[in-house]
Motif scaffolding. Structure first.
Motif, PDB file in Angstrom:
ATOM      1  N   LEU A  30      36.359 -10.522-127.868  1.00  0.00           N
ATOM      2  CA  LEU A  30      37.200 -11.052-128.945  1.00  0.00           C
ATOM      3  C   LEU A  30      37.821  -9.992-129.846  1.00  0.00           C
ATOM      4  CD1 LEU A  30      35.092 -14.143-129.999  1.00  0.00           C
ATOM      5  CD2 LEU A  30      37.287 -14.137-128.831  1.00  0.00           C
ATOM      6  N   PHE A  31      37.153  -8.855-129.948  1.00  0.00           N
ATOM      7  CA  PHE A  31      37.747  -7.801-130.780  1.00  0.00           C
ATOM      8  C   PHE A  31      38.153  -6.709-129.813  1.00  0.00           C
ATOM      9  CE2 PHE A  31      34.163  -9.600-133.293  1.00  0.00           C
ATOM     10  CZ  PHE A  31      34.956 -10.482-134.018  1.00  0.00           C
ATOM     11  N   ALA A  32      39.462  -6.632-129.570  1.00  0.00           N
ATOM     12  CA  ALA A  32      39.929  -5.736-128.532  1.00  0.00           C
ATOM     13  C   ALA A  32      39.557  -4.287-128.853  1.00  0.00           C
ATOM     14  CB  ALA A  32      41.436  -5.873-128.412  1.00  0.00           C
ATOM     15  N   GLU A  33      39.151  -3.564-127.804  1.00  0.00           N
ATOM     16  CA  GLU A  33      38.809  -2.156-127.970  1.00  0.00           C
ATOM     17  C   GLU A  33      40.075  -1.403-128.398  1.00  0.00           C
ATOM     18  OE1 GLU A  33      38.254  -3.961-125.272  1.00  0.00           O
ATOM     19  OE2 GLU A  33      36.064  -4.120-125.248  1.00  0.00           O
ATOM     20  N   THR A  34      39.909  -0.416-129.273  1.00  0.00           N
ATOM     21  CA  THR A  34      41.061   0.357-129.730  1.00  0.00           C
ATOM     22  C   THR A  34      41.813   0.928-128.540  1.00  0.00           C
ATOM     23  OG1 THR A  34      39.517   1.034-131.403  1.00  0.00           O
ATOM     24  CG2 THR A  34      41.673   2.117-131.450  1.00  0.00           C
ATOM     25  N   GLY A  35      43.125   0.775-128.568  1.00  0.00           N
ATOM     26  CA  GLY A  35      43.953   1.377-127.515  1.00  0.00           C
ATOM     27  C   GLY A  35      44.157   0.471-126.319  1.00  0.00           C
ATOM     28  N   SER A  36      43.374  -0.647-126.191  1.00  0.00           N
ATOM     29  CA  SER A  36      43.564  -1.525-125.038  1.00  0.00           C
ATOM     30  C   SER A  36      44.871  -2.290-125.216  1.00  0.00           C
ATOM     31  CB  SER A  36      42.396  -2.504-124.925  1.00  0.00           C
ATOM     32  OG  SER A  36      42.460  -3.402-126.013  1.00  0.00           O
ATOM     33  N   ALA A  37      45.363  -2.864-124.087  1.00  0.00           N
ATOM     34  CA  ALA A  37      46.637  -3.602-124.156  1.00  0.00           C
ATOM     35  C   ALA A  37      46.524  -4.736-125.172  1.00  0.00           C
ATOM     36  CB  ALA A  37      46.973  -4.148-122.784  1.00  0.00           C
ATOM     37  N   ALA A  38      45.329  -5.408-125.195  1.00  0.00           N
ATOM     38  CA  ALA A  38      45.178  -6.533-126.125  1.00  0.00           C
ATOM     39  C   ALA A  38      45.209  -6.046-127.564  1.00  0.00           C
ATOM     40  CB  ALA A  38      43.881  -7.268-125.847  1.00  0.00           C
ATOM     41  N   SER A  39      44.629  -4.863-127.818  1.00  0.00           N
ATOM     42  CA  SER A  39      44.622  -4.403-129.207  1.00  0.00           C
ATOM     43  C   SER A  39      46.017  -3.945-129.619  1.00  0.00           C
ATOM     44  CB  SER A  39      43.566  -3.314-129.422  1.00  0.00           C
ATOM     45  OG  SER A  39      44.132  -2.056-129.498  1.00  0.00           O
ATOM     46  N   VAL A  40      46.782  -3.386-128.652  1.00  0.00           N
ATOM     47  CA  VAL A  40      48.153  -3.007-128.982  1.00  0.00           C
ATOM     48  C   VAL A  40      48.948  -4.261-129.340  1.00  0.00           C
ATOM     49  CG1 VAL A  40      50.296  -2.037-128.040  1.00  0.00           C
ATOM     50  CG2 VAL A  40      48.116  -0.903-127.599  1.00  0.00           C
ATOM     51  N   ALA A  41      48.742  -5.354-128.565  1.00  0.00           N
ATOM     52  CA  ALA A  41      49.450  -6.606-128.861  1.00  0.00           C
ATOM     53  C   ALA A  41      49.065  -7.117-130.240  1.00  0.00           C
ATOM     54  CB  ALA A  41      49.121  -7.655-127.799  1.00  0.00           C
ATOM     55  N   GLN A  42      47.750  -7.003-130.568  1.00  0.00           N
ATOM     56  CA  GLN A  42      47.290  -7.459-131.880  1.00  0.00           C
ATOM     57  C   GLN A  42      47.899  -6.602-132.988  1.00  0.00           C
ATOM     58  OE1 GLN A  42      42.974  -7.626-131.205  1.00  0.00           O
ATOM     59  NE2 GLN A  42      42.945  -9.161-132.804  1.00  0.00           N
ATOM     60  N   ASP A  43      47.926  -5.272-132.756  1.00  0.00           N
ATOM     61  CA  ASP A  43      48.507  -4.377-133.754  1.00  0.00           C
ATOM     62  C   ASP A  43      49.985  -4.699-133.952  1.00  0.00           C
ATOM     63  OD1 ASP A  43      46.120  -3.216-133.940  1.00  0.00           O
ATOM     64  OD2 ASP A  43      46.629  -1.381-132.852  1.00  0.00           O
ATOM     65  N   HIS A  92      26.525  -5.946-120.248  1.00  0.00           N
ATOM     66  CA  HIS A  92      25.783  -5.775-121.503  1.00  0.00           C
ATOM     67  C   HIS A  92      24.273  -5.731-121.236  1.00  0.00           C
ATOM     68  CE1 HIS A  92      24.806  -6.398-125.775  1.00  0.00           C
ATOM     69  NE2 HIS A  92      23.941  -7.328-125.385  1.00  0.00           N
ATOM     70  N   PHE A  93      23.823  -6.561-120.282  1.00  0.00           N
ATOM     71  CA  PHE A  93      22.385  -6.604-119.989  1.00  0.00           C
ATOM     72  C   PHE A  93      21.952  -5.465-119.065  1.00  0.00           C
ATOM     73  CE2 PHE A  93      22.792 -11.261-121.135  1.00  0.00           C
ATOM     74  CZ  PHE A  93      22.059 -11.145-122.314  1.00  0.00           C
ATOM     75  N   ALA A 116      26.783  -4.992-134.309  1.00  0.00           N
ATOM     76  CA  ALA A 116      26.486  -6.313-133.725  1.00  0.00           C
ATOM     77  C   ALA A 116      27.787  -7.044-133.404  1.00  0.00           C
ATOM     78  CB  ALA A 116      25.631  -7.141-134.679  1.00  0.00           C
ATOM     79  N   TYR A 117      28.720  -7.054-134.350  1.00  0.00           N
ATOM     80  CA  TYR A 117      30.008  -7.706-134.102  1.00  0.00           C
ATOM     81  C   TYR A 117      30.736  -7.071-132.926  1.00  0.00           C
ATOM     82  CZ  TYR A 117      30.648 -10.771-138.116  1.00  0.00           C
ATOM     83  OH  TYR A 117      30.562 -11.797-138.997  1.00  0.00           O
ATOM     84  N   ARG A 118      30.823  -5.737-132.960  1.00  0.00           N
ATOM     85  CA  ARG A 118      31.592  -5.034-131.931  1.00  0.00           C
ATOM     86  C   ARG A 118      30.967  -5.221-130.550  1.00  0.00           C
ATOM     87  NH1 ARG A 118      36.637  -3.886-132.803  1.00  0.00           N
ATOM     88  NH2 ARG A 118      36.993  -3.514-134.986  1.00  0.00           N
ATOM     89  N   SER A 119      29.616  -5.201-130.515  1.00  0.00           N
ATOM     90  CA  SER A 119      28.970  -5.308-129.216  1.00  0.00           C
ATOM     91  C   SER A 119      28.980  -6.756-128.706  1.00  0.00           C
ATOM     92  CB  SER A 119      27.559  -4.733-129.333  1.00  0.00           C
ATOM     93  OG  SER A 119      26.706  -5.340-128.434  1.00  0.00           O
ATOM     94  N   LEU A 120      28.609  -7.716-129.558  1.00  0.00           N
ATOM     95  CA  LEU A 120      28.499  -9.102-129.079  1.00  0.00           C
ATOM     96  C   LEU A 120      29.864  -9.790-129.045  1.00  0.00           C
ATOM     97  CD1 LEU A 120      25.282 -10.102-131.069  1.00  0.00           C
ATOM     98  CD2 LEU A 120      25.447  -8.996-128.839  1.00  0.00           C
ATOM     99  N   GLY A 121      30.550  -9.766-130.200  1.00  0.00           N
ATOM    100  CA  GLY A 121      31.865 -10.421-130.244  1.00  0.00           C
ATOM    101  C   GLY A 121      32.891  -9.632-129.461  1.00  0.00           C
ATOM    102  N   GLY A 122      32.786  -8.295-129.526  1.00  0.00           N
ATOM    103  CA  GLY A 122      33.779  -7.444-128.871  1.00  0.00           C
ATOM    104  C   GLY A 122      33.483  -7.227-127.390  1.00  0.00           C
ATOM    105  N   ASP A 123      32.399  -6.476-127.095  1.00  0.00           N
ATOM    106  CA  ASP A 123      32.163  -6.112-125.690  1.00  0.00           C
ATOM    107  C   ASP A 123      31.811  -7.323-124.828  1.00  0.00           C
ATOM    108  OD1 ASP A 123      32.565  -3.595-126.615  1.00  0.00           O
ATOM    109  OD2 ASP A 123      30.441  -3.020-126.637  1.00  0.00           O
ATOM    110  N   VAL A 124      31.022  -8.264-125.364  1.00  0.00           N
ATOM    111  CA  VAL A 124      30.573  -9.383-124.516  1.00  0.00           C
ATOM    112  C   VAL A 124      31.612 -10.512-124.489  1.00  0.00           C
ATOM    113  CG1 VAL A 124      28.763 -11.084-124.073  1.00  0.00           C
ATOM    114  CG2 VAL A 124      28.148  -8.821-124.962  1.00  0.00           C
ATOM    115  N   LEU A 125      32.013 -10.989-125.657  1.00  0.00           N
ATOM    116  CA  LEU A 125      32.964 -12.117-125.652  1.00  0.00           C
ATOM    117  C   LEU A 125      34.411 -11.630-125.536  1.00  0.00           C
ATOM    118  CD1 LEU A 125      31.375 -14.501-128.325  1.00  0.00           C
ATOM    119  CD2 LEU A 125      31.095 -14.535-125.848  1.00  0.00           C
TER     120      LEU A 125
END
Ligand SMILES: Nc1ncnc2c1ncn2[C@@H]1O[C@H](COP(=O)(O)OP(=O)(O)OP(=O)(O)O)[C@@H](O)[C@H]1O
Ligand SMILES: [Zn+2]
Length: 498
Positions: free
Chosen positions: A432-445, A72-73, A421-430
């Protein structure tokens, strides 16, 4: 050892003023990578002889967040994390059965089948937790030549010796041994069996190569014997191979500081190499105040916990405490993580819902609040990756946004700023919000689809009951039972669990 090449991009000059706690210097220090713009990181990975538990998840998520923050930095990060599939003996020292071989006997498999089985299960779990895959994931058994070469360098320089077909590191020849953990040589434990002690010049010497006993299945030719490498040598050899001399960051669990990391440093430096420039260690995940560990048997596997909780709730729990703090795991901690995560994700979903028909324009007062929270979050991450503080900024932002959203329509530009801000900080950095299509987001879906379907099924069952069609209602319940779903009737209606 050849230096890995990186194509340098001269425009890549991030300078985010990060400080991190370096275990070697025992203090927070400014982080300056060896090559501007690039970071090479090595993380000691799992010994693949059983399913990963929550303690492993703490370590993997901690370093995943550090990697994501560095990216991110503006840094380009090469993240190397190994798989130990040979040489880790049952008592973590120089004797005993190989952990994989012991498991292979139990499961009636080949040691390599054990390694592969748990290798894949490890990555399935890490995918679910949205831990990014390493850039390079070397396995110890795939790097026997590199390990032999490093041992030869050590013998040549007088820091290792052969004895009865095994090779040991000569601890007395390397006065710096102990510098990471601060242990004096004389305080170090001896605790080895007589036969092994007889082979060593000093009981504290550790194995670089072991001659295989007849019953030992994993074995390779070497200049000294048909045998196998010691547990520590793989990390020195593979980190230097893929990250080069003086690479930036070496990470691992605090419990690996001694003897594993101490041995890694001695092996690399005594052979004349420059080893890691910064050492980072995560603290332990505990249960009832005790480290969760495979050998103690007090563990909960990631697969078991994911039957109960959304993977993002598990991840939220882990990032809510600092990587250098202990994380105590219990029901309340999960309950509060579930609440916290719900608060953040509900606000994000509300913003995304409103964006579909938001009025044009922006709200400048809210824009500056968002900008202030982004700065606060980034400052927290610059300060030794302080995730609890960063999470607190996201909560602050959530409170401010909820107030504005409750008060009426918010302009599209501002909503977009908030979402980013949410997508970049909570999503990309932490993460927490799985990127669309990732294994984690498929599990969440999948989890939300199951929730919706179960609502429907329970409504149908309720209708049968209202119409006194009890046989049909019971049949539904039994069919669900066969699929591993139990239905309970409570005073607030039917509930289900898996
Ligand atoms: N409870 C824990 N909290 C944080 N990190 C952990 C925990 N348990 C293991 N780790 C880390 O995971 C990595 C691999 O650990 P390892 O496979 O030895 O697991 P373990 O459960 O400690 O096994 P064993 O009990 O057999 O030593 C190490 O870097 C270790 O520090
Ligand atoms: Zn290691």
């Amino acid at each position: 050892m050849t230096q890995p090449t990186i194509t340098q991009d001269t425009a890549r000059q991030p300078n985010p003023n990060i400080t991190l706690y370096d275990t070697m210097q025992r203090q927070k220090v400014p982080f300056v990578p060896g090559t501007p713009g690039y970071v090479g990181m090595y993380l000691c990975g799992p010994t693949v002889y059983s399913d990963a538990h929550l303690g492993h998840a703490k370590k993997e998520v901690a370093f995943d967040v550090i990697r994501r923050a560095l990216t991110h930095f503006g840094y380009q990060v090469r993240y190397v994390s190994n798989i130990t599939d040979v040489g880790h003996l049952l008592n973590d020292a120089d004797e005993g059965e190989d952990k994989l071989q012991a498991r292979a006997r139990l499961e009636q498999l080949e040691p390599m089948e054990v390694a592969d089985k748990y290798f894949w299960s490890f990555f399935r779990d890490m995918d679910a937790l949205n831990v990014l895959r390493p850039s390079i994931n070397p396995r110890a058994t795939g790097h026997i030549q590199e390990q032999i070469k490093l041992i030869e360098e050590l013998i040549e320089k007088g820091h290792a010796y052969e004895s009865a077909g095994s090779v040991y590191f000569d601890v007395r020849s390397w006065p710096e041994y102990g510098k990471l953990s601060g242990r004096k040589l004389d305080d170090q434990e001896e605790g080895t069996r007589e036969a092994v002690r007889d082979e060593k010049r000093d009981p504290r010497d550790f194995a670089l190569w072991k001659k295989a006993e007849p019953e030992h299945l994993m074995r390779w030719d070497s200049p000294w014997s048909v045998g196998f490498p010691g547990w520590h040598i793989e990390c020195s050899a593979m980190s230097l191979k893929y990250l080069g001399e003086g690479f930036d960051i070496h990470g691992g669990g605090l419990d690996l500081q001694f003897p594993h990391h101490e041995a890694e440093i001695a092996q690399a430096e005594a052979a004349g190499h420059h080893f890691a420039r910064y050492w980072m260690h995560n603290n332990m995940l505990t249960i009832g105040g005790e480290k969760m560990s495979k050998s103690k048997g007090n563990f909960t596997t990631i697969q078991d916990i994911l039957k109960k909780y959304d993977p993002m709730v598990v991840r939220f729990l882990l990032v809510s405490s600092h990587y250098r703090s202990v994380t105590e795991m219990n029901e309340e901690a999960f309950a509060s993580a579930a609440n916290g995560y719900r608060r953040l994700s509900e606000t994000l979903h509300e913003i995304e819902r409103r964006l579909k028909d938001a009025p044009a324009g922006s709200d400048t007062a809210l824009d500056s609040k968002i900008a202030a929270r982004v700065t606060e979050f980034e400052d927290a991450m610059r300060d030794d990756f302080n995730t609890p503080k960063a999470v607190a900024s996201l909560f602050g932002l959530t409170g401010e946004l909820n107030t504005a959203l409750n008060a009426g329509p918010v302009g599209r530009d501002t909503l977009e700023r908030a979402r980013d801000a949410y997508r970049s900080l909570g999503g990309d950095v932490l993460g927490l919000f799985a990127e669309t299509g990732s294994a984690a987001s498929v599990a969440q879906d999948d989890a939300s689809v199951i929730d919706a379907l179960m609502d429907l099924v329970l409504k149908a069952r309720q209708n049968y009951r209202l119409q006194k069609q009890y046989a049909e209602a019971d049949e539904l319940r039994e069919t669900l039972g066969k699929a591993g779903i139990t239905v309970e009737d409570t005073k607030d209606g039917a509930r289900w669990k898996r």
